[in-house]
Scaffold this motif. Structure first.
Motif: not given
Length: 209
Positions: A149-165
């Motif tokens: 879960e920590a890796e997922i949250q760190r990734y989403l903190d650092r990269e905008d992937a909300l427009n990426c399937a």
């Protein structure tokens, strides 16, 4: 983000083909990929309902929509080579669209953790002068590491992937979440299979490179 208009003006050799090249997409990712071929092109937005048909497989959806986009834009360009592309991400649990929100992106990454997901990209090249249509489907399989879960949250903190399937950008930090990529063209994962596209363009008489 790459600006395509200055790129168009900088190209001196305009004799690649008698046909105008048109990308039937507003995706910045596809524009950036197509610009790598150093061929002048225009961009036009297709007006296509992207809903899947009942009982339609992910690959069939992607290929049908790629052709529909090319044909829709092609009606506006009577002497052009029009590129249509569409991508569906899926695994045994279902399809993965663009998450749009951080919560949905995190949920997608949890669902893919330790497993694999397929990205099927449909690619169409429509010659509006002759009516010739070339259509291909290019799959890429992506294996994901088991993510904390920590890796997922760190990734989403650092990269905008909300427009990426699939919520992970292979061309960015998302590559750190993955175990492998399997397919004929890594560009297909980003949205435009350039190897297949080059073959299609050559079949229509365009010089690449």
């Amino acid at each position: 983000m790459l600006s395509c208009r200055p790129f168009f003006r900088q190209i001196k050799n305009m004799s690649h083909s008698a046909h105008k090249l048109v990308l039937a997409s507003t995706s910045s990712y596809r524009r950036e990929l197509l610009a790598r071929l150093q061929i002048p092109f225009e961009v036009a937005a297709p007006e296509v309902d992207e809903s899947a048909l009942a009982g339609e497989s992910p690959g069939a959806t992607a290929e049908r929509l790629a052709e529909a986009k090319a044909r829709d834009v092609g009606m506006r360009f009577p002497n052009a080579l029009v590129i249509g592309s569409d991508q569906i991400a899926y695994n045994a649990g279902g399809r993965f669209g663009k998450p749009g929100t951080r919560d949905k992106a995190a949920a997608q990454l949890r669902a893919m953790s330790g497993g694999s997901i397929f990205f099927h990209t449909g690619l169409c090249l429509f010659n509006t002068a002759t009516g010739n249509v070339q259509l291909r489907g290019i799959p890429v399989e992506v294996g994901f590491r088991t993510l904390t879960e920590a890796e997922i949250q760190r990734y989403l903190d650092r990269e905008d992937a909300l427009n990426c399937a699939g919520s992970a950008k292979s061309e960015g930090l998302g590559i750190a979440l993955m175990r492998y990529l399997r397919g004929d063209d890594p560009n297909a994962l980003i949205g435009l299979p350039l190897i297949a596209l080059c073959d299609m363009l050559r079949a229509e008489g365009m010089t690449v490179p």
